[in-house]
Design a protein around this motif. Structure first.
Motif, short mmCIF file in Angstrom:
data_model
loop_
_atom_site.label_atom_id
_atom_site.label_comp_id
_atom_site.label_asym_id
_atom_site.label_seq_id
_atom_site.Cartn_x
_atom_site.Cartn_y
_atom_site.Cartn_z
N VAL A 123 0.68 -1.25 -0.08
CA VAL A 123 0.03 0.15 -0.21
C VAL A 123 0.84 1.17 -0.25
O VAL A 123 0.69 2.23 -0.73
CB VAL A 123 -0.99 0.00 1.31
CG1 VAL A 123 -1.65 1.25 1.39
CG2 VAL A 123 -1.85 -1.17 1.09
N GLU A 124 1.88 1.05 0.69
CA GLU A 124 2.87 2.58 0.89
C GLU A 124 3.46 2.62 -0.48
O GLU A 124 3.80 3.69 -1.05
CB GLU A 124 4.02 2.28 2.08
CG GLU A 124 4.55 3.58 2.26
CD GLU A 124 3.77 4.34 2.95
OE1 GLU A 124 3.86 5.92 2.62
OE2 GLU A 124 2.72 4.23 3.74
N ILE A 125 4.04 1.63 -0.96
CA ILE A 125 4.73 1.66 -2.41
C ILE A 125 3.66 2.39 -3.48
O ILE A 125 3.87 3.12 -4.08
CB ILE A 125 5.13 0.27 -2.91
CG1 ILE A 125 6.23 -0.46 -1.92
CG2 ILE A 125 5.56 0.43 -4.46
CD1 ILE A 125 6.66 -1.65 -2.20
N ASN A 126 2.44 1.70 -3.51
CA ASN A 126 1.62 2.36 -4.31
C ASN A 126 1.25 3.85 -3.98
O ASN A 126 0.98 4.59 -5.08
CB ASN A 126 0.18 1.89 -4.19
CG ASN A 126 0.38 0.26 -4.92
OD1 ASN A 126 1.16 -0.08 -5.76
ND2 ASN A 126 -0.45 -0.75 -4.41
N LYS A 127 1.25 4.18 -2.86
CA LYS A 127 1.11 5.69 -2.41
C LYS A 127 2.38 6.42 -3.03
O LYS A 127 2.14 7.78 -3.58
CB LYS A 127 0.98 5.86 -0.93
CG LYS A 127 -0.34 5.51 -0.33
CD LYS A 127 -0.23 5.87 1.32
CE LYS A 127 -1.32 5.24 1.95
NZ LYS A 127 -1.11 5.53 3.37
N LEU A 128 3.42 5.85 -2.80
CA LEU A 128 4.86 6.55 -3.29
C LEU A 128 4.76 6.73 -4.84
O LEU A 128 4.99 7.87 -5.31
CB LEU A 128 6.03 6.12 -2.75
CG LEU A 128 6.28 5.92 -1.40
CD1 LEU A 128 7.27 5.00 -1.17
CD2 LEU A 128 6.92 7.37 -0.95
N LEU A 129 4.15 5.80 -5.52
CA LEU A 129 4.33 5.89 -7.02
C LEU A 129 3.13 6.58 -7.60
O LEU A 129 3.08 7.07 -8.74
CB LEU A 129 4.17 4.50 -7.51
CG LEU A 129 5.42 3.43 -7.32
CD1 LEU A 129 5.47 2.09 -7.81
CD2 LEU A 129 6.65 4.09 -7.91
N GLU A 130 2.10 6.83 -6.98
CA GLU A 130 0.95 7.63 -7.24
C GLU A 130 0.99 9.07 -7.19
O GLU A 130 0.38 9.97 -7.77
CB GLU A 130 -0.29 7.08 -6.63
CG GLU A 130 -0.77 5.66 -7.31
CD GLU A 130 -1.93 5.17 -6.27
OE1 GLU A 130 -2.49 5.89 -5.61
OE2 GLU A 130 -2.41 4.05 -6.86
#
Length: 96
Positions: free
Chosen positions: A67-74
């Motif tokens: 979830v945190e990776i997806n936030k960073l990439l978005e």
């Protein structure tokens, strides 16, 4: 930087053995926040004296980590810089 290291771990082959002191520290922070699962070498010697852990083995990225990776990439403003920094960390790790 621990979150950038998390991005690097996303592309690394797991389990990943980490020996650089700063990377062991990143793993420690990521594990403490529940973003990864890892085994960190004991920081106590046989007489109970504390010393800095020298190795860690990252076994997986948790659901919270994904979830945190997806936030960073978005995040649009950070995307290019974040990805470039992650690539630089991967290159540095390969050279070590």
């Amino acid at each position: 930087m621990p979150l950038l290291y998390l991005l690097y771990l996303q592309t690394a082959a797991l389990p990943k053995v980490v020996t650089r002191p700063e990377d062991v520290q990143y793993v420690s922070v990521l594990k403490a926040t529940g973003l990864i699962e890892a085994d960190i070498a004991t920081a106590l010697d046989p007489v109970g004296k504390y010393h800095v852990a020298r190795t860690a083995t990252v076994t997986r990225i948790t659901e919270d980590g994904i979830v945190e990776i997806n936030k960073l990439l978005e995040a649009p403003r950070r995307n290019a810089r974040t990805l470039q920094t992650s690539r630089n960390m991967a290159r540095r790790s390969l050279l070590a």
